[in-house]
Design an enzyme around this catalytic site. Structure first.
Site, PDB file in Angstrom:
ATOM      1  N   LEU A  53       0.869  -1.169   0.000  1.00  0.00           N
ATOM      2  CA  LEU A  53       0.000   0.000   0.000  1.00  0.00           C
ATOM      3  C   LEU A  53       0.908   1.221   0.000  1.00  0.00           C
ATOM      4  CD1 LEU A  53      -2.737  -0.867   2.684  1.00  0.00           C
ATOM      5  CD2 LEU A  53      -2.963  -0.962   0.200  1.00  0.00           C
ATOM      6  N   ASP A  54       0.541   2.227  -0.775  1.00  0.00           N
ATOM      7  CA  ASP A  54       1.328   3.455  -0.769  1.00  0.00           C
ATOM      8  C   ASP A  54       1.397   4.032   0.637  1.00  0.00           C
ATOM      9  OD1 ASP A  54       1.708   3.287  -3.485  1.00  0.00           O
ATOM     10  OD2 ASP A  54       0.055   4.634  -3.976  1.00  0.00           O
ATOM     11  N   ARG A  55       2.439   4.770   0.894  1.00  0.00           N
ATOM     12  CA  ARG A  55       2.641   5.338   2.228  1.00  0.00           C
ATOM     13  C   ARG A  55       1.419   6.083   2.757  1.00  0.00           C
ATOM     14  NH1 ARG A  55       8.070   8.570   4.127  1.00  0.00           N
ATOM     15  NH2 ARG A  55       7.556   8.670   6.344  1.00  0.00           N
ATOM     16  N   THR A  57      -1.711   5.698   2.082  1.00  0.00           N
ATOM     17  CA  THR A  57      -2.934   4.896   2.073  1.00  0.00           C
ATOM     18  C   THR A  57      -3.001   4.017   3.314  1.00  0.00           C
ATOM     19  OG1 THR A  57      -2.858   4.833  -0.341  1.00  0.00           O
ATOM     20  CG2 THR A  57      -4.296   3.244   0.742  1.00  0.00           C
TER      21      THR A  57
END
Length: 259
Positions: A53-55, A57
């Site tokens: 997951l992106d930072r 998110t």
């Protein structure tokens, strides 16, 4: 301590907080707190990543407890043999539902992707979106006299970098808090007036067939304070179902999981 939403002898899933990196990265060499290391120390066992997951998110992050299970799960993710559900707050009113099939050019990083081909053709990207609710608040922003927001359910059917953010921006309804593709004035107003001081994108649910037992596994992650703080003021209290930690869903077909 991270919230563990599921754990057995093969898997562990946590509710990743917004702002956390999954693992050590050149993106922030000074960062000292990472999901992988925190989970490892918390459960006293080595963990293996199978997706990211992106930072900014938050939400369901699944990890394996052995390299073999990690390989099996990675194959499920690569072949889209599972279903991911996200929720987002976007600018403006977005109603109805639709499947957006809009190819995306690859976003390259100057350091990590310096050897990648910048001329690579746009890659297929598909997202199903559904508008769940709208809100209009008497707070001026930019040239508008009020602030309008929508609660949207997103189901990506491919896995391109920043796909959900870029697809929402393509629809002219960028996700609130998106500093790379969104509306900076809208982001600033949302943070100052409504406490939405993060990317309002949450990985709410992950459905998959358990890689060892074959059981249908439904993982759900609850909302953090930034999300909880807007539900009542926006009139969205009943829009999202309660998100328990985990449950097995007998209605979810074990042999036809798809993203």
């Amino acid at each position: 301590m991270l919230e563990i939403i599921y754990q057995d002898q093969w898997l562990v899933a946590v509710n990743k907080p917004a702002g956390w990196l999954v693992h050590r990265s050149w993106l922030d060499r000074h960062e000292k707190v990472f999901v992988m290391q925190t989970v490892r120390d918390q459960i006293g066992q080595h963990v293996f990543t199978v997706h990211r997951l992106d930072r900014p998110t938050s939400g369901v992050l699944l990890m394996a407890l052995s390299s073999e299970v990690a390989r099996q799960l990675s194959e499920q993710f690569e072949q889209y043999q599972l279903q991911k559900t996200y929720h987002a707050v976007v600018r403006g009113w977005l109603e109805g539902e639709e499947t957006l099939d809009y190819a995306l050019t690859e976003e390259l990083d100057k350091i990590a992707d310096k050897f990648a081909n910048p001329e690579k053709a746009p890659q297929p990207a598909v997202t199903h979106w559904r508008g769940l609710a709208t809100a209009e608040l008497p707070v001026p922003v930019s040239r508008y006299e009020t602030s309008r927001y929508s609660l949207v359910e997103l189901k990506p059917q491919s896995g391109r970098k920043h796909q959900l953010r870029r697809h929402m921006t393509h629809l002219r309804h960028p996700i609130i808090g998106d500093t790379a593709h969104g509306d900076l004035r809208q982001n600033r107003s949302a943070a100052q007036n409504f406490g939405m001081n993060r990317l309002m994108l949450h990985a709410s649910e992950l459905q998959l067939a358990h890689p060892v037992t074959g059981e249908a596994l439904l993982l759900r992650a609850g909302l953090d304070k930034a999300w909880q703080g807007i539900m009542a003021p926006f009139g969205w209290q009943t829009c999202l179902p309660h998100l328990p930690g985990v449950e097995f869903d007998p209605a979810y077909p074990q042999d036809s999981a798809s993203e």
